[in-house]
Motif scaffolding. Structure first.
Motif, PDB file in Angstrom:
ATOM      1  N   LEU A 122      -7.859  -9.231  -2.808  1.00 22.07           N
ATOM      2  CA  LEU A 122      -7.677  -7.841  -2.208  1.00 22.07           C
ATOM      3  C   LEU A 122      -7.867  -7.931  -0.910  1.00 22.07           C
ATOM      4  O   LEU A 122      -8.641  -8.826  -0.201  1.00 22.07           O
TER       5      LEU A 122
ATOM      6  N   GLY B  89      -4.006  -2.936  -3.712  1.00 24.19           N
ATOM      7  CA  GLY B  89      -5.222  -3.556  -4.376  1.00 24.19           C
ATOM      8  C   GLY B  89      -5.772  -2.756  -5.511  1.00 24.19           C
ATOM      9  O   GLY B  89      -6.467  -3.239  -6.439  1.00 24.19           O
ATOM     10  N   HIS B  90      -5.787  -1.349  -5.241  1.00 25.50           N
ATOM     11  CA  HIS B  90      -6.407  -0.737  -6.205  1.00 25.50           C
ATOM     12  C   HIS B  90      -5.560  -0.707  -7.699  1.00 25.50           C
ATOM     13  O   HIS B  90      -5.772  -0.736  -8.778  1.00 25.50           O
TER      14      HIS B  90
ATOM     15  N   GLU C 148     -12.005   5.085   0.568  1.00 20.72           N
ATOM     16  CA  GLU C 148     -11.057   4.873   1.414  1.00 20.72           C
ATOM     17  C   GLU C 148     -10.914   6.049   2.628  1.00 20.72           C
ATOM     18  O   GLU C 148     -11.200   7.162   2.024  1.00 20.72           O
TER      19      GLU C 148
ATOM     20  N   GLY D  96       0.599  -1.121  -0.071  1.00 16.48           N
ATOM     21  CA  GLY D  96      -0.006   0.012  -0.162  1.00 16.48           C
ATOM     22  C   GLY D  96       1.013   1.423   0.055  1.00 16.48           C
ATOM     23  O   GLY D  96       2.060   1.296  -0.309  1.00 16.48           O
TER      24      GLY D  96
ATOM     25  N   GLY E 292      -3.031  -7.561  -3.488  1.00 12.98           N
ATOM     26  CA  GLY E 292      -2.997  -6.144  -3.160  1.00 12.98           C
ATOM     27  C   GLY E 292      -3.712  -5.665  -2.106  1.00 12.98           C
ATOM     28  O   GLY E 292      -4.797  -6.085  -1.707  1.00 12.98           O
ATOM     29  N   ASN E 293      -2.744  -4.987  -0.992  1.00 13.39           N
ATOM     30  CA  ASN E 293      -3.302  -4.448  -0.045  1.00 13.39           C
ATOM     31  C   ASN E 293      -3.300  -2.779  -0.090  1.00 13.39           C
ATOM     32  O   ASN E 293      -2.554  -2.318  -0.465  1.00 13.39           O
ATOM     33  N   SER E 294      -4.687  -2.473   0.329  1.00  7.54           N
ATOM     34  CA  SER E 294      -5.045  -0.809   0.260  1.00  7.54           C
ATOM     35  C   SER E 294      -4.838  -0.296  -0.969  1.00  7.54           C
ATOM     36  O   SER E 294      -5.209  -0.906  -2.188  1.00  7.54           O
TER      37      SER E 294
ATOM     38  N   SER F 204      -8.684  -3.059   0.327  1.00  6.87           N
ATOM     39  CA  SER F 204      -8.388  -2.374  -1.046  1.00  6.87           C
ATOM     40  C   SER F 204      -9.122  -0.977  -1.279  1.00  6.87           C
ATOM     41  O   SER F 204     -10.347  -0.970  -0.895  1.00  6.87           O
ATOM     42  N   SER F 205      -8.325  -0.015  -1.680  1.00  9.10           N
ATOM     43  CA  SER F 205      -8.953   1.276  -2.099  1.00  9.10           C
ATOM     44  C   SER F 205      -9.710   0.806  -3.472  1.00  9.10           C
ATOM     45  O   SER F 205      -9.327  -0.106  -4.144  1.00  9.10           O
TER      46      SER F 205
END
Length: 260
Positions: free
Chosen positions: A113, A94-95, A121, A27, A89-91, A116-117
């Motif tokens: 995810l 993730g986006h 968020e 992230g 993906g984290n945060s 994720s954004s």
């Protein structure tokens, strides 16, 4: 385990294990070490790759979600990765993973995810923060975790140093605003690969209703929650996160890698 950093063609990354590829994206305030327990669990039977995203030093004109997606595309090309790999993906990661999947559909066979954004968020980003105020930064970093003690002094110091750098702050603000502008609600139906959503039940940055909305909009998504867990399940509840991930990889290993 200590993650070994490698360098190739201008990219800094972790590359551990052999087998099907897991591409891990951290992230906005993340680091390679965020995925340490995932690497420990999956490197024995997967090739686990984690590029260090250039959130602090990419050209300001490119500082945003599209620029980070292009960076990941360059990384995949530089390492000559085969098609049909899994992206996690984290945060913000993730986006980036979502947009990468939308623009590189034939390469991604599964998507994971966590926090994720891409829809909503509540982050530090757009009004970034009080310079020189260590207590404020410590509080905000702790806000990422259900148990604030998970926010080690090393992590707080790193974020504090970022907030005291004008150039890094400008990039963080630009990326955070880009993420807020790039709402993906109208695009998610195009992603038809299997998706695992692992969410902290106590996430205050991308709260549980965000996870439910992702599950509603993604055609082939399964949603799992971890209690006593906030925005980084792979760090706060690694055993639970890895168990959900292991089961998902096993049950979807023959799923077709097709996205519209």
């Amino acid at each position: 385990m200590e993650l070994r950093r490698q360098h190739q063609q201008g990219y800094e990354y972790v590359d551990e294990g052999h087998g099907p590829v897991l591409l891990l994206l951290h992230g906005l305030f993340g680091a390679l070490s965020n995925w340490q327990e995932v690497v420990r669990e999956f490197a024995p039977d997967h090739r686990v790759l984690i590029p260090l995203l250039p959130v602090y030093d990419m050209p300001l004109s490119q500082a945003g979600v599209p620029g980070l997606v292009k960076y990941v595309e360059g990384f995949v090309a530089a390492l000559g990765l085969p098609s049909d790999f899994t992206v996690l993906g984290n945060s913000l990661g993730g986006h980036v993973a979502l947009v990468y999947t939308l623009t590189n559909a034939r390469r991604v066979n599964r998507l994971v995810l966590t926090g994720s954004s891409g829809l909503f968020e509540n982050s530090m980003g757009a009004s970034f923060p009080k310079r020189g105020n260590y207590a404020y930064v410590q509080e905000r970093v702790g806000f990422t975790f259900y148990d604030p003690t998970v926010a080690t002094q090393e992590l707080v110091d790193e974020v504090f140093n970022v907030t005291n750098s004008n150039s890094k702050c400008l990039r963080i603000i630009a990326i955070a605003r880009s993420a807020q502008r790039h709402n993906l609600s109208k695009e998610l139906a195009k992603i038809t690969v299997p998706v695992l959503l692992v969410w902290g039940l106590n996430d205050t940055i991308t709260p549980p209703p965000v996870a439910h909305e992702f599950a509603r909009l993604l055609p082939h998504a399964e949603l799992r929650f971890l209690d006593h867990c906030c925005h980084a399940p792979m760090m706060e509840r690694p055993a639970g996160f890895n168990a959900y991930l292991r089961r998902f990889l096993r049950t979807t290993e023959t799923a077709p890698a097709v996205a519209a």
